[in-house]
Design a protein around this motif. Structure first.
Motif, PDB file in Angstrom:
ATOM      1  N   ASP A  39     -17.949 -23.134  12.671  1.00 24.37           N
ATOM      2  CA  ASP A  39     -18.716 -22.322  13.733  1.00 24.37           C
ATOM      3  C   ASP A  39     -17.926 -21.212  13.888  1.00 24.37           C
ATOM      4  OD1 ASP A  39     -20.185 -21.876  15.879  1.00 24.37           O
ATOM      5  OD2 ASP A  39     -19.056 -22.903  17.201  1.00 24.37           O
ATOM      6  N   PRO A  40     -18.404 -20.429  12.938  1.00 25.73           N
ATOM      7  CA  PRO A  40     -17.817 -19.160  12.872  1.00 25.73           C
ATOM      8  C   PRO A  40     -18.240 -18.065  13.806  1.00 25.73           C
ATOM      9  CG  PRO A  40     -19.206 -19.274  10.853  1.00 25.73           C
ATOM     10  CD  PRO A  40     -19.084 -20.652  11.542  1.00 25.73           C
ATOM     11  N   VAL A  41     -17.608 -17.380  14.559  1.00 23.57           N
ATOM     12  CA  VAL A  41     -17.894 -16.441  15.551  1.00 23.57           C
ATOM     13  C   VAL A  41     -17.280 -15.069  15.355  1.00 23.57           C
ATOM     14  CG1 VAL A  41     -17.610 -15.792  18.023  1.00 23.57           C
ATOM     15  CG2 VAL A  41     -18.371 -18.107  17.303  1.00 23.57           C
ATOM     16  N   ARG A  42     -17.991 -14.040  15.123  1.00 26.12           N
ATOM     17  CA  ARG A  42     -17.236 -12.832  14.925  1.00 26.12           C
ATOM     18  C   ARG A  42     -17.095 -11.914  16.383  1.00 26.12           C
ATOM     19  NH1 ARG A  42     -16.509 -11.440   9.791  1.00 26.12           N
ATOM     20  NH2 ARG A  42     -17.446 -12.834   8.338  1.00 26.12           N
ATOM     21  N   SER A  69      -1.098  -6.528  17.264  1.00 24.37           N
ATOM     22  CA  SER A  69      -2.439  -7.031  17.590  1.00 24.37           C
ATOM     23  C   SER A  69      -3.149  -7.890  16.532  1.00 24.37           C
ATOM     24  CB  SER A  69      -3.302  -5.972  18.204  1.00 24.37           C
ATOM     25  OG  SER A  69      -4.609  -6.622  18.621  1.00 24.37           O
ATOM     26  N   GLN A  70      -3.128  -9.072  16.593  1.00 23.76           N
ATOM     27  CA  GLN A  70      -3.834  -9.839  15.458  1.00 23.76           C
ATOM     28  C   GLN A  70      -5.380  -9.693  15.850  1.00 23.76           C
ATOM     29  OE1 GLN A  70      -2.664 -11.515  12.763  1.00 23.76           O
ATOM     30  NE2 GLN A  70      -0.974 -10.193  13.472  1.00 23.76           N
ATOM     31  N   LEU A  71      -5.923  -9.561  17.109  1.00 25.42           N
ATOM     32  CA  LEU A  71      -7.284  -9.139  17.340  1.00 25.42           C
ATOM     33  C   LEU A  71      -7.738  -8.114  16.215  1.00 25.42           C
ATOM     34  CD1 LEU A  71      -7.428  -9.240  21.048  1.00 25.42           C
ATOM     35  CD2 LEU A  71      -8.765 -10.837  19.565  1.00 25.42           C
ATOM     36  N   LEU A  72      -6.936  -6.894  16.246  1.00 27.33           N
ATOM     37  CA  LEU A  72      -7.035  -5.829  15.471  1.00 27.33           C
ATOM     38  C   LEU A  72      -6.850  -6.046  13.952  1.00 27.33           C
ATOM     39  CD1 LEU A  72      -5.754  -2.478  17.235  1.00 27.33           C
ATOM     40  CD2 LEU A  72      -8.162  -3.136  16.562  1.00 27.33           C
ATOM     41  N   GLN A  73      -5.801  -6.786  13.504  1.00 20.90           N
ATOM     42  CA  GLN A  73      -5.551  -6.988  12.060  1.00 20.90           C
ATOM     43  C   GLN A  73      -6.703  -7.825  11.534  1.00 20.90           C
ATOM     44  OE1 GLN A  73      -3.402  -5.007  10.914  1.00 20.90           O
ATOM     45  NE2 GLN A  73      -2.989  -4.275  12.781  1.00 20.90           N
ATOM     46  N   GLY A  84     -12.605 -19.862  20.581  1.00 23.56           N
ATOM     47  CA  GLY A  84     -11.616 -19.377  19.313  1.00 23.56           C
ATOM     48  C   GLY A  84     -11.365 -17.914  19.835  1.00 23.56           C
ATOM     49  N   VAL A  85     -12.136 -17.230  20.390  1.00 27.19           N
ATOM     50  CA  VAL A  85     -12.037 -15.755  20.594  1.00 27.19           C
ATOM     51  C   VAL A  85     -11.039 -15.877  21.922  1.00 27.19           C
ATOM     52  CG1 VAL A  85     -13.434 -13.588  21.393  1.00 27.19           C
ATOM     53  CG2 VAL A  85     -14.426 -15.346  20.031  1.00 27.19           C
ATOM     54  N   VAL A  86     -11.118 -16.540  23.008  1.00 31.09           N
ATOM     55  CA  VAL A  86     -10.217 -16.812  23.889  1.00 31.09           C
ATOM     56  C   VAL A  86      -9.045 -16.863  23.751  1.00 31.09           C
ATOM     57  CG1 VAL A  86     -10.031 -17.566  26.307  1.00 31.09           C
ATOM     58  CG2 VAL A  86     -12.198 -17.358  25.116  1.00 31.09           C
ATOM     59  N   ILE A  87      -8.831 -17.908  22.769  1.00 31.81           N
ATOM     60  CA  ILE A  87      -7.630 -18.217  22.309  1.00 31.81           C
ATOM     61  C   ILE A  87      -6.499 -17.133  21.728  1.00 31.81           C
ATOM     62  CG2 ILE A  87      -6.174 -19.877  20.734  1.00 31.81           C
ATOM     63  CD1 ILE A  87      -8.203 -22.109  21.312  1.00 31.81           C
ATOM     64  N   LYS A  88      -7.373 -16.545  20.700  1.00 31.58           N
ATOM     65  CA  LYS A  88      -6.708 -15.390  20.056  1.00 31.58           C
ATOM     66  C   LYS A  88      -6.682 -14.301  20.897  1.00 31.58           C
ATOM     67  CE  LYS A  88      -7.521 -13.236  15.700  1.00 31.58           C
ATOM     68  NZ  LYS A  88      -6.734 -14.058  14.936  1.00 31.58           N
ATOM     69  N   PRO A 133     -21.415  -9.054  17.360  1.00 34.44           N
ATOM     70  CA  PRO A 133     -20.060  -9.453  17.567  1.00 34.44           C
ATOM     71  C   PRO A 133     -19.954  -9.624  19.112  1.00 34.44           C
ATOM     72  CG  PRO A 133     -20.128  -8.080  15.710  1.00 34.44           C
ATOM     73  CD  PRO A 133     -21.642  -8.041  16.401  1.00 34.44           C
ATOM     74  N   VAL A 134     -18.874 -10.693  19.424  1.00 36.37           N
ATOM     75  CA  VAL A 134     -18.459 -10.638  20.956  1.00 36.37           C
ATOM     76  C   VAL A 134     -17.433  -9.455  21.218  1.00 36.37           C
ATOM     77  CG1 VAL A 134     -17.208 -12.189  22.705  1.00 36.37           C
ATOM     78  CG2 VAL A 134     -18.843 -13.107  20.868  1.00 36.37           C
ATOM     79  N   PRO A 135     -17.836  -8.645  22.364  1.00 41.95           N
ATOM     80  CA  PRO A 135     -17.067  -7.561  22.361  1.00 41.95           C
ATOM     81  C   PRO A 135     -15.756  -7.936  23.129  1.00 41.95           C
ATOM     82  CG  PRO A 135     -18.887  -7.402  23.943  1.00 41.95           C
ATOM     83  CD  PRO A 135     -19.112  -8.538  22.957  1.00 41.95           C
ATOM     84  N   VAL A 136     -14.502  -7.387  22.658  1.00 41.24           N
ATOM     85  CA  VAL A 136     -13.145  -7.720  23.170  1.00 41.24           C
ATOM     86  C   VAL A 136     -12.738  -6.400  23.592  1.00 41.24           C
ATOM     87  CG1 VAL A 136     -11.136  -8.803  22.983  1.00 41.24           C
ATOM     88  CG2 VAL A 136     -12.954  -9.973  22.051  1.00 41.24           C
ATOM     89  N   LYS A 137     -12.358  -6.360  25.274  1.00 39.13           N
ATOM     90  CA  LYS A 137     -11.769  -4.806  25.308  1.00 39.13           C
ATOM     91  C   LYS A 137     -10.183  -5.386  25.709  1.00 39.13           C
ATOM     92  CE  LYS A 137     -12.335  -0.782  28.209  1.00 39.13           C
ATOM     93  NZ  LYS A 137     -12.679  -0.019  27.114  1.00 39.13           N
ATOM     94  N   VAL A 138      -9.334  -4.359  25.178  1.00 34.86           N
ATOM     95  CA  VAL A 138      -7.854  -4.390  25.559  1.00 34.86           C
ATOM     96  C   VAL A 138      -7.333  -3.248  26.092  1.00 34.86           C
ATOM     97  CG1 VAL A 138      -5.613  -4.967  24.575  1.00 34.86           C
ATOM     98  CG2 VAL A 138      -7.449  -6.081  23.714  1.00 34.86           C
ATOM     99  N   GLU A 139      -6.878  -3.122  27.269  1.00 31.77           N
ATOM    100  CA  GLU A 139      -6.377  -2.063  27.925  1.00 31.77           C
ATOM    101  C   GLU A 139      -4.649  -2.194  28.254  1.00 31.77           C
ATOM    102  OE1 GLU A 139      -9.170  -1.851  31.115  1.00 31.77           O
ATOM    103  OE2 GLU A 139      -9.819   0.294  30.173  1.00 31.77           O
ATOM    104  N   ILE A 140      -3.805  -1.051  27.738  1.00 31.86           N
ATOM    105  CA  ILE A 140      -2.562  -1.295  28.049  1.00 31.86           C
ATOM    106  C   ILE A 140      -2.061  -0.226  28.812  1.00 31.86           C
ATOM    107  CG2 ILE A 140      -0.359  -1.785  26.568  1.00 31.86           C
ATOM    108  CD1 ILE A 140      -2.078  -2.698  24.381  1.00 31.86           C
ATOM    109  N   ASP A 141      -1.286  -0.577  29.879  1.00 30.82           N
ATOM    110  CA  ASP A 141      -0.722   0.545  30.482  1.00 30.82           C
ATOM    111  C   ASP A 141       0.932   0.227  30.531  1.00 30.82           C
ATOM    112  OD1 ASP A 141       0.564   2.536  32.250  1.00 30.82           O
ATOM    113  OD2 ASP A 141      -0.525   1.464  34.232  1.00 30.82           O
ATOM    114  N   PRO A 142       1.595   0.799  29.651  1.00 31.60           N
ATOM    115  CA  PRO A 142       3.111   0.536  29.197  1.00 31.60           C
ATOM    116  C   PRO A 142       3.950   0.792  30.419  1.00 31.60           C
ATOM    117  CG  PRO A 142       2.127   2.303  27.584  1.00 31.60           C
ATOM    118  CD  PRO A 142       1.055   2.075  28.869  1.00 31.60           C
ATOM    119  N   GLY A 143       3.650   1.379  31.400  1.00 27.63           N
ATOM    120  CA  GLY A 143       4.329   1.569  32.537  1.00 27.63           C
ATOM    121  C   GLY A 143       5.651   2.653  32.057  1.00 27.63           C
ATOM    122  N   PRO A 144       6.725   2.742  32.872  1.00 22.62           N
ATOM    123  CA  PRO A 144       7.756   3.633  32.566  1.00 22.62           C
ATOM    124  C   PRO A 144       8.637   2.959  31.513  1.00 22.62           C
ATOM    125  CG  PRO A 144       8.217   2.578  34.824  1.00 22.62           C
ATOM    126  CD  PRO A 144       6.883   2.006  34.122  1.00 22.62           C
TER     127      PRO A 144
END
Length: 626
Positions: A39-42, A69-73, A84-88, A133-144
């Motif tokens: 059941d492949p999902v991109r 980020s394995q999502l990116l790699q 599978g998208v959620v687990i990743k 393809p299912v869109p996945v958005k990752v936002e990172i605020d590193p902080g101080p």
């Protein structure tokens, strides 16, 4: 036209053809990553770091986050089902958070949404549209950035200096720095022959008001203890007594983690084991010693293989071999090999160079650090300087003085029939080769640091002409890495030799006179073509030589490297090089990194060639040139 169409048709492939790969590169066919996924999902992924900072540190952090980020790699690889998208994505959040900690950011916020919905708000069994393809958005605020505050060392670590372990108040408080510091403290205390040493406490508290981290590390060292009984498990065809002896780990000697590591490496180098594990017991025995267990898994003892080399000057060469690594149960090795070279450079097969030999090696002979080697080899060699047919028998013994130094001595008897500038002559030579090698290279196949130095002497007596002579040679090669991860390596080699004897050049076999030139010395010239010459312009060989090579090994990618190089050499008829005829070759090489060493392609031109000599040389082989 019919032939042309047939040729084109034979090179086309159906759309669903399997991909053909070599060295991880798809040469043809479709590399379908979804073939083995149920059941492949991109998906597509958008990863951003906010707020956008500038400077090298910010760029390094962003680069580290993207690499973790394995999502990116893995974005080109489908996952199994919508879940599978959620687990990743959830696994990625943990990896990204760990990366922030590694870079001293303990107040970061990571927000991940899938198809516009935060992952923590998704139902247990989500369903996404499959039309794209299912869109996945990752936002990172590193902080101080967090720095180290108070550092507390407890237990046996209390006597250690935190600064020695890079724990300095005010410096970045990366999690890896803290983990490595604790582990290094334990290693240092364990090196005091305290085998039960372990990290008893490791606590990190982040203060978000002051942006500092308080660290507490405790180490329990336990008592000083020697080695106890050493047992061997897993051995079937290899003698367990030999394994223990060759490990050089004996009851009563001081416990040393470094000696355990060296013993494991030593056993692996025998090539009879697929794995070697040396494990101390978790408690001392009643005598206050630490028992050791050596667990081995035996590999395949029989092996065979083939190899090839190529040079536009010397032609192609083929090698085949068969061997046994455990002939009598104590890692004795037997190797039978044959080679043929000069293919393409010579048109008549009878003019090719041939060799065949048998070598027997017995490690741990007489002493654990000693190795016995016996060999017999027959060879025909047709060079620009001489033709030789020879049979050589050799019996030798080498002894490892320590991790870097090895001495060896042997006796050898060689019969040779040689055609050269002095006509056809027969030689029967007895010699006693003596060698010393010091090797501190960090990697034998592709060194980036250290050096290798050799000294050798071969006192000899030639029976048919009653000639006494001796060769003396020395060489040193050094390596120095520059830049991040040794991206550039400067490599150099210097070699020299001299020959003294009771007769002239003709009284010494050509195989023992000095010649140079070829892929192993001065590239761009034929093999052993650099030599003094007589009045008929025939090469005679010399009593002395000196060669030097310089390379700059530049890594372009993880697998590709470029190597500009310069080789210089001279051979003289005197006992000391007079530099009256210096030959030099220059060129550039290409390296392709593989697990078994770099594949080498060198192109060289002679800077001052002989009249009617070669104008260039191309060399192909495995491993660096030196």
């Amino acid at each position: 036209m019919a032939c042309l169409v047939l040729g084109v048709t034979s090179l086309t492939f159906p759309a669903d053809a399997y991909a053909f790969k070599i060295f991880g590169i798809t040469l043809w066919g479709r590399d379908d990553a979804s073939a083995d996924v149920v059941d492949p999902v991109r998906y597509s992924v958008d990863l951003t770091t906010q707020p956008k900072a500038s400077g090298k540190d910010a760029d390094d952090l962003e680069d580290a986050l993207k690499k973790s980020s394995q999502l990116l790699q893995d974005k080109s690889k489908p996952v199994s089902g919508d879940l599978g998208v959620v687990i990743k994505a959830r696994e990625d959040r943990e990896r990204l958070l760990a990366t922030l900690y590694e870079h001293s950011y303990y107040g970061g916020v990571i927000t991940i949404s899938i198809d516009g919905t935060p992952i923590d708000s998704l139902p247990p069994n989500p369903s996404f549209a499959r039309d794209k393809p299912v869109p996945v958005k990752v936002e990172i605020d590193p902080g101080p950035l967090f720095t180290l505050g108070k550092v507390n060392l407890t237990g046996d670590a209390a006597r250690l200096n935190p600064a020695t372990y890079n724990l300095v108040t005010g410096k970045p408080a990366g999690s890896l720095v803290i983990i490595k510091a604790a582990n290094k403290m334990a290693e240092d205390l364990k090196a005091e022959s305290r085998p039960l040493t372990h990290v008893s406490e490791r606590k990190v508290e982040a203060d978000h008001r002051s942006n500092t981290v308080e660290v507490t590390i405790g180490v329990s060292a336990g008592p000083v203890a020697p080695l106890g009984p050493v047992t061997v498990s897993g051995a079937k065809a290899v003698d367990p007594t030999f394994i223990q002896k060759y490990s050089r780990l004996n009851a009563g000697q001081p416990y040393s983690p470094e000696e355990l590591r060296k013993a494991a490496d030593r056993l692996r180098k025998l090539s009879v084991f697929s794995s070697v594990t040396i494990t101390p017991a978790d408690k001392l025995n009643p005598q206050g010693a630490i028992p050791l267990g050596i667990n081995v898994s035996e590999g395949k003892f029989r092996y065979f293989g083939a190899g090839a080399t190529y040079s536009t000057i010397d032609g192609a060469g083929l090698q085949g071999y068969w061997g046994h690594r455990n002939l009598f149960g104590q890692a004795e090795s037997l190797r039978i090999e044959g080679t043929v070279s000069g293919i393409g450079q010579k048109t008549n097969a009878t003019d090719f160079d041939y060799s065949a030999g048998v070598t027997f090696t017995k490690p741990g002979f007489l002493l654990p650090s000693g190795t016995l080697e016996a060999s017999i080899k027959a060879a025909t060699l047709n060079t620009d300087s001489y033709d030789a047919n020879s049979v050589t028998g050799k019996l030798g013994y080498s002894y490892e003085l320590n991790d870097y130094d090895t001495v060896s001595a042997a006796t050898a008897l060689e019969y040779a029939r040689i055609d050269d500038a002095f006509g056809r002559n027969d030689y029967l030579t007895f010699s006693v080769p003596l060698d010393y090698v010091r090797d501190t290279r960090d990697n034998k196949l592709n060194p980036t640091g250290g050096y290798r130095a050799t000294l050798s002497a071969a006192p000899s007596y030639e029976f048919l002409g009653s000639t006494v002579f001796s060769n003396f040679e020395g060489s040193i090669s050094g390596y120095y890495g520059l830049g991040q991860n040794d991206g550039v390596v400067l490599a150099g080699k210097l070699a020299a030799g001299t020959l003294f004897g009771s007769g002239g050049l003709a009284d010494v076999p050509a195989t023992r006179r000095f010649f140079t030139g070829g892929g192993g010395s001065v590239r761009g010239y034929g093999y052993q073509s650099i030599s003094p010459r007589n009045s008929a312009d025939d090469p005679t060989g010399g009593f002395s030589y000196l060669t030097a090579s310089l390379e700059t090994r530049v890594r372009i990618t993880e697998t590709i490297g470029l190597v500009p190089f310069l080789d210089v050499g001279t051979v003289s008829s005197g006992h000391v090089p007079d530099f009256s005829d210096i030959k030099a070759g220059a060129g550039i090489g290409l390296r392709y990194a593989t697990p078994f060493g770099p594949i080498r392609l060198d192109v060289a031109v002679p800077l001052n060639p002989y009249p009617n000599g070669d104008k260039y040389g191309i060399y192909v082989g495995i491993g660096q040139s030196f």
